[in-house]
Enzyme design. Structure first.
Site, mmCIF file in Angstrom:
data_model
loop_
_atom_site.group_PDB
_atom_site.id
_atom_site.type_symbol
_atom_site.label_atom_id
_atom_site.label_comp_id
_atom_site.label_asym_id
_atom_site.label_seq_id
_atom_site.Cartn_x
_atom_site.Cartn_y
_atom_site.Cartn_z
ATOM 1 N N HIS B 69 24.386 37.501 26.924
ATOM 2 C CA HIS B 69 24.692 38.487 25.937
ATOM 3 C C HIS B 69 23.898 39.615 25.924
ATOM 4 O O HIS B 69 22.654 39.531 25.832
ATOM 5 C CB HIS B 69 24.521 37.912 24.534
ATOM 6 C CG HIS B 69 25.496 36.828 24.321
ATOM 7 N ND1 HIS B 69 25.420 35.800 23.262
ATOM 8 C CD2 HIS B 69 26.906 36.836 24.501
ATOM 9 C CE1 HIS B 69 26.643 35.145 23.251
ATOM 10 N NE2 HIS B 69 27.506 36.000 23.970
ATOM 11 N N SER B 70 24.345 40.760 26.368
ATOM 12 C CA SER B 70 23.300 41.655 26.788
ATOM 13 C C SER B 70 22.565 42.391 25.975
ATOM 14 O O SER B 70 21.328 42.744 26.403
ATOM 15 C CB SER B 70 24.432 43.145 27.228
ATOM 16 O OG SER B 70 25.301 43.158 26.602
ATOM 17 N N ARG B 71 22.741 42.468 24.637
ATOM 18 C CA ARG B 71 21.724 42.974 23.491
ATOM 19 C C ARG B 71 20.597 42.075 23.367
ATOM 20 O O ARG B 71 19.639 42.548 22.618
ATOM 21 C CB ARG B 71 22.292 43.253 22.362
ATOM 22 C CG ARG B 71 22.916 42.178 21.621
ATOM 23 C CD ARG B 71 23.598 42.386 20.089
ATOM 24 N NE ARG B 71 24.267 41.370 19.465
ATOM 25 C CZ ARG B 71 25.260 41.791 18.651
ATOM 26 N NH1 ARG B 71 25.497 42.685 18.082
ATOM 27 N NH2 ARG B 71 25.819 40.712 17.978
ATOM 28 N N GLU B 72 20.387 40.875 23.942
ATOM 29 C CA GLU B 72 19.458 39.945 23.599
ATOM 30 C C GLU B 72 18.189 40.313 24.690
ATOM 31 O O GLU B 72 17.836 39.466 25.638
ATOM 32 C CB GLU B 72 19.896 38.506 23.754
ATOM 33 C CG GLU B 72 20.953 38.366 22.493
ATOM 34 C CD GLU B 72 21.801 37.104 22.778
ATOM 35 O OE1 GLU B 72 21.589 36.158 23.556
ATOM 36 O OE2 GLU B 72 22.706 36.703 21.966
ATOM 37 N N ARG B 127 27.130 43.470 22.744
ATOM 38 C CA ARG B 127 26.857 41.796 23.337
ATOM 39 C C ARG B 127 27.953 41.252 24.465
ATOM 40 O O ARG B 127 27.538 40.589 25.203
ATOM 41 C CB ARG B 127 27.242 41.013 21.936
ATOM 42 C CG ARG B 127 27.563 39.577 21.977
ATOM 43 C CD ARG B 127 28.100 39.054 20.813
ATOM 44 N NE ARG B 127 28.591 37.740 20.905
ATOM 45 C CZ ARG B 127 28.134 36.714 20.486
ATOM 46 N NH1 ARG B 127 26.995 36.887 20.168
ATOM 47 N NH2 ARG B 127 28.717 35.635 20.656
ATOM 48 N N ARG B 145 32.209 32.196 25.297
ATOM 49 C CA ARG B 145 33.381 31.663 24.587
ATOM 50 C C ARG B 145 34.349 31.471 25.843
ATOM 51 O O ARG B 145 35.455 31.264 25.325
ATOM 52 C CB ARG B 145 34.011 32.434 23.372
ATOM 53 C CG ARG B 145 33.122 32.559 22.300
ATOM 54 C CD ARG B 145 32.674 31.499 21.659
ATOM 55 N NE ARG B 145 32.024 31.368 20.274
ATOM 56 C CZ ARG B 145 30.611 31.760 20.430
ATOM 57 N NH1 ARG B 145 29.715 31.585 21.419
ATOM 58 N NH2 ARG B 145 30.116 31.877 19.281
ATOM 59 N N HIS B 196 19.296 32.427 25.359
ATOM 60 C CA HIS B 196 20.007 33.378 24.381
ATOM 61 C C HIS B 196 18.880 34.046 23.183
ATOM 62 O O HIS B 196 17.533 33.316 23.449
ATOM 63 C CB HIS B 196 20.777 32.868 23.525
ATOM 64 C CG HIS B 196 22.284 32.586 24.293
ATOM 65 N ND1 HIS B 196 23.351 33.536 24.112
ATOM 66 C CD2 HIS B 196 22.450 31.727 25.210
ATOM 67 C CE1 HIS B 196 24.356 32.966 25.107
ATOM 68 N NE2 HIS B 196 23.800 31.996 25.848
ATOM 69 N N SER B 197 19.142 34.868 22.572
ATOM 70 C CA SER B 197 18.210 35.142 21.329
ATOM 71 C C SER B 197 19.079 35.343 20.311
ATOM 72 O O SER B 197 20.238 35.804 20.628
ATOM 73 C CB SER B 197 17.199 36.039 21.506
ATOM 74 O OG SER B 197 17.597 37.288 21.638
ATOM 75 N N TYR B 198 18.789 35.357 19.061
ATOM 76 C CA TYR B 198 17.485 34.739 18.574
ATOM 77 C C TYR B 198 17.727 33.531 17.508
ATOM 78 O O TYR B 198 19.009 33.510 17.386
ATOM 79 C CB TYR B 198 16.926 36.237 17.534
ATOM 80 C CG TYR B 198 17.702 36.498 16.504
ATOM 81 C CD1 TYR B 198 17.359 36.035 15.116
ATOM 82 C CD2 TYR B 198 18.748 37.442 16.324
ATOM 83 C CE1 TYR B 198 18.266 36.475 13.953
ATOM 84 C CE2 TYR B 198 19.634 37.794 15.602
ATOM 85 C CZ TYR B 198 19.276 37.721 14.208
ATOM 86 O OH TYR B 198 20.105 37.936 13.101
ATOM 87 N N GLU B 270 17.719 29.561 22.140
ATOM 88 C CA GLU B 270 17.763 30.725 21.261
ATOM 89 C C GLU B 270 16.267 31.075 20.958
ATOM 90 O O GLU B 270 15.453 30.436 20.333
ATOM 91 C CB GLU B 270 18.454 30.539 19.879
ATOM 92 C CG GLU B 270 20.008 30.320 19.861
ATOM 93 C CD GLU B 270 20.869 31.354 19.893
ATOM 94 O OE1 GLU B 270 20.295 32.380 20.346
ATOM 95 O OE2 GLU B 270 22.082 31.147 20.486
#
Lengths: 94, 309
Positions: B69-72, B127, B145, B196-198, B270
């Site tokens: 997920h790119s924004r993490e 994301r 997913r 991942h985060s968060y 996460e």
């Protein structure tokens, strides 16, 4: 660059399944352009959502009308992004 | 940076900078590190994986990916730190040395390169991937997913405009398919860890059903040990459990697929924080986050080496 001035991140605390369901209804409303950082899952788990400036009042009014409590986690998303960018530029310059 | 010692691990970097870092690391440690291109993204960028190996042929291996997920952003930044840590500690630190003397480690630092570039250039909050869906103006698929594990079941969206859009069919995203092809052709991956985060969680299968995974007891014990190790460094509290019990129902998720492929030690992290800054974690927290996560990773990798199957 997309602008996030005035966008807030709200933490919604849904206390029962009915409130979770109400938040899910919000999620379905595409015109609100909500960005769920933590999805509505079940009562007791926090729900985090980024709300764009133009819809912030209607979202808060909806939550208050349904007695769903919330707090503001991030007051202005853009100011954090500016900080982040500034720091990256400073390191690059160095 | 002229060397990976001079690289700044305490700030966020662009894709180009991370790819340059990877090349530099390979140049500095040719006996230990190599770069493999496992595919090309929807927009044509290379999908690169670092291989850490001390020799042997098709050794059992551990897979770690960050940034699906790119924004993490803290995850890609931690991935960079892990890569450097492995090269620094091999031959010095006994646990990692034993792991690498028996197994290979594959590390994909930027698992969604198109999305990552988009977060830097256009929308920091992006994301998904950047693929196009026929008949929709909305862009991107949620790459967590899109895996062929209960694909299309509850816990993912069929709406291309949703942040959890599952895609038209399993593995429709080349970023996912490239890993699937790599893992299946390798055939000897023993642990798969997707970061991942968060929320500060350590999760194991399943995400799509509340049925316990056959190895639930062992996974739960291992998660407990990993979280204990993580917390010991800076006191950061993590919860652990199955995806569905701990967060929510999610179908088509990465580790449900890897577990279905027989990779017993399948975990999702996460990372920090619990929502104060969310995806906008200050860069000052990159190193502490990576350091504590590394202890948990080491626990899982050590267990994997010591419990062959």
């Amino acid at each position: 660059n997309e602008n996030f001035v005035g966008h807030q991140v709200l933490r919604i605390s849904a206390t029962d399944e009915a409130q979770v369901q109400k938040v899910r209804e919000l999620e379905e409303l595409e015109h609100l352009k909500l960005d769920f950082w933590r999805d509505p899952a079940r009562a007791g788990l926090p729900i985090d959502v980024r709300v764009p400036f133009p819809t912030i009042q209607s979202v808060k009014a909806f939550l208050e009308y349904h007695d769903i409590s919330y707090e503001i986690m991030i007051e202005d998303v853009q100011s954090l992004l500016d900080e982040e960018k500034q720091q990256m530029s400073a390191f690059q310059a160095r | 940076a002229l060397s990976t010692d001079a690289f700044n691990y305490a700030t966020y970097h662009t894709l180009d900078e991370i790819y340059e870092f990877m090349d530099l690391l390979v140049t500095e440690h040719p006996q230990l590190v190599s770069k493999i291109q496992i595919g090309s993204t929807f927009e044509g960028r290379p999908i690169n994986v670092l291989k850490f190996s001390t020799g042997g042929t098709n050794r059992p291996a551990i897979w770690i990916d960050t940034g699906i997920h790119s924004r993490e952003w803290v995850t890609q930044a931690s991935g960079v730190w892990f890569a450097k840590k492995i090269t620094k500690d091999y031959g010095q630190e006994p646990t990692l040395t034993a792991i690498l003397d028996n197994m290979d480690i594959f590390l994909e630092i930027v698992t969604n390169p198109d999305g990552f570039v988009y977060t830097h250039k256009t929308n920091r909050m992006w994301r998904k991937t950047r693929s196009h869906t026929e008949g929709s103006l909305c862009v991107g698929v949620d790459p967590n997913r899109n895996w062929d594990a209960a694909f299309g079941m509850p816990g993912a969206s069929s709406n291309p405009c949703s942040e959890t859009y599952r895609g038209k069919f399993p593995n429709s995203e080349v970023e996912v398919k490239s890993i699937v092809d790599f893992v299946t052709s390798h055939g000897n991956i023993k642990a798969f860890i997707s970061i991942h985060s968060y929320s500060q969680l350590l999760l194991y299968p399943y995400g799509y059903t509340s049925e316990p995974a056959p190895d639930k007891e062992e996974l739960d014990q291992l998660a407990k040990s990993a979280v204990t190790a993580l917390t010991s460094l800076h006191g950061t509290k993590f919860k652990y459990g199955s995806i569905i019990d701990t967060i929510y129902q999610a179908s088509g998720s990465t580790i449900d697929w890897t577990y279905s492929q027989g990779i017993k030690y399948s975990f999702t992290f996460e990372l920090r924080d619990t929502g104060l800054r969310g995806f906008l974690l200050p860069a000052s927290q990159i190193i502490p986050t990576a350091e504590e996560t590394w202890l948990a990773l080491l626990t899982i990798m050590d267990h994997t080496v010591k419990h062959p199957y």
